[in-house]
Design an enzyme around this catalytic site. Structure first.
Site, mmCIF file in Angstrom:
data_model
loop_
_atom_site.group_PDB
_atom_site.id
_atom_site.type_symbol
_atom_site.label_atom_id
_atom_site.label_comp_id
_atom_site.label_asym_id
_atom_site.label_seq_id
_atom_site.Cartn_x
_atom_site.Cartn_y
_atom_site.Cartn_z
ATOM 1 N N ASN A 210 42.260 54.595 40.527
ATOM 2 C CA ASN A 210 41.172 54.359 39.575
ATOM 3 C C ASN A 210 40.217 55.555 39.513
ATOM 4 O OD1 ASN A 210 41.628 51.901 38.323
ATOM 5 N ND2 ASN A 210 40.760 50.716 40.023
ATOM 6 N N GLU A 246 44.074 44.200 43.148
ATOM 7 C CA GLU A 246 45.374 44.863 42.996
ATOM 8 C C GLU A 246 46.424 44.184 43.887
ATOM 9 O OE1 GLU A 246 42.686 46.205 44.381
ATOM 10 O OE2 GLU A 246 43.172 47.594 46.011
#
Ligand SMILES: [Mg+2]
Length: 341
Positions: A210, A246
């Site tokens: 990210n 995640e």
């Protein structure tokens, strides 16, 4: 203004018909004439009469015969009849009239007051019946409208339920659905005395991903991982869900620990095989996953939380050992009987 009400007057003598018509003259009534029983029956077929004023003495078919034929027809059976007769001394005639379903009598010469009163009563009954029918129709319409609304509501509820059980980002089942299905499968496997396997997996170094590629790319990565994992669920009861950020979790009912290991290895290879670039991963140059596996035959005293805890423990160990691998962990509580020990 209300629709006029139809009344049928039957008499073989035109002057009697004229008198009746004159006496009944009112804007709320529509008078239909017939000068014989046969004609009366014909008129009855193409009108909806509130009342029939029927002369008793007529040549060929008299009033009683006409009334009997009316009573034998389903359409005309319930139309009220007022017999009009000059013959008020013959009691026999009166009883004959009641036999054929007469509702009332009037005697000639007609007393306008009496005629008016009797006709009014029948008109009132007719109006009330019509109002009742209209109400019934209205209620029927309401009921079918309500039924339609209910069906629509059920459909919406179903869609809502479906939406609330799916993860908004990836479209696979969410945590809520996972918890529910784990409970269902736990009980089912307990009944069938079969192993229930659980795999919990985590995208390696997803924070780095990210940070480097941005959150939109991160979302896209999670969607691709979810899609490829979901495609691996072959049996109807197998389920992959988004467990957390995640993290994903697979419920594999009726699957042994050996079977679950094969699935886990296959998941690891599949995600790596997507070749999603991950330049900031210390593990590989592409996105990889770490997995924890546990399996148990559910027995009393052992809960699905124990199974989750064991898989979590496996995942932790896989990460400790360098990621991009799977580790199996035993379900700890004594009450749980490990199928492989
Ligand atoms: Mg006559």
């Amino acid at each position: 203004m209300t629709t006029p009400i139809d009344i049928l007057i039957v008499d073989d003598r035109p002057e009697n018909l004229l008198t009746l018509e004159h006496l009944l003259d009112s804007p709320e009534l529509r008078i239909v004439r017939a000068n014989s029983g046969q004609e009366a029956l014909a008129r009855l077929l193409d009108h909806d009469f509130a009342l029939v004023l029927l002369d008793v003495q007529m040549p060929e078919m008299d009033g009683f015969e006409t009334a009997e034929l009316m009573r034998s027809n389903k359409r005309t059976r319930n139309i009220p009849i007022i017999f009009v007769t000059a013959n008020h001394t013959e009691r026999q005639h009166i009883f004959r009239g009641y036999d054929s379903g007469a509702v009332d009598y009037l005697f000639k010469p007609l007393d306008p007051q009496m005629l008016f009163c009797k006709v009014r009563i029948f008109l009132e009954i007719h109006r009330q019946r019509q109002a009742l029918q209209a109400k019934t129709r209205e209620l029927d319409a309401r009921i079918s409208e309500l039924n339609m609304l209910q069906a629509e509501l059920e459909k919406k509820n179903h869609q809502l339920q479906l939406l609330s059980s799916l993860d908004g980002l990836t479209g696979i089942p969410n945590r809520r659905q996972f918890d529910e299905m784990l409970g269902v499968e736990w009980n089912r496997m307990a009944r069938e005395k079969l192993p229930l396997s659980l795999i919990i997996l985590d995208v390696d170094h997803f924070k780095n991903y990210n940070d480097r590629y941005g959150h939109l790319a991160g979302d896209c990565c999670l969607r691709r991982v979810a899609e490829s994992l979901d495609a691996m669920m072959r049996r109807p009861a197998d389920m992959i869900a988004r467990y957390g950020g995640e993290e994903f979790a697979a419920i594999l009912p009726g699957t042994s620990i050996e079977g679950a290991q094969i699935v886990a290895e296959s998941m690891r290879l599949t995600v790596a095989g997507l070749e999603i670039e991950h330049a900031d991963s210390p593990v590989q140059s592409v996105v990889t996953v770490s997995l924890g596996i546990s399996s148990v035959i559910p027995i009393p005293g052992c809960t699905s939380s124990d199974l989750i805890q064991a898989a979590d423990q496996g995942l932790y160990q896989a990460k400790q050992a360098g990621r991009d691998r799977w580790v199996r962990a035993d379900c700890v509580p004594v009450a749980c009987k490990s199928p492989w020990s």
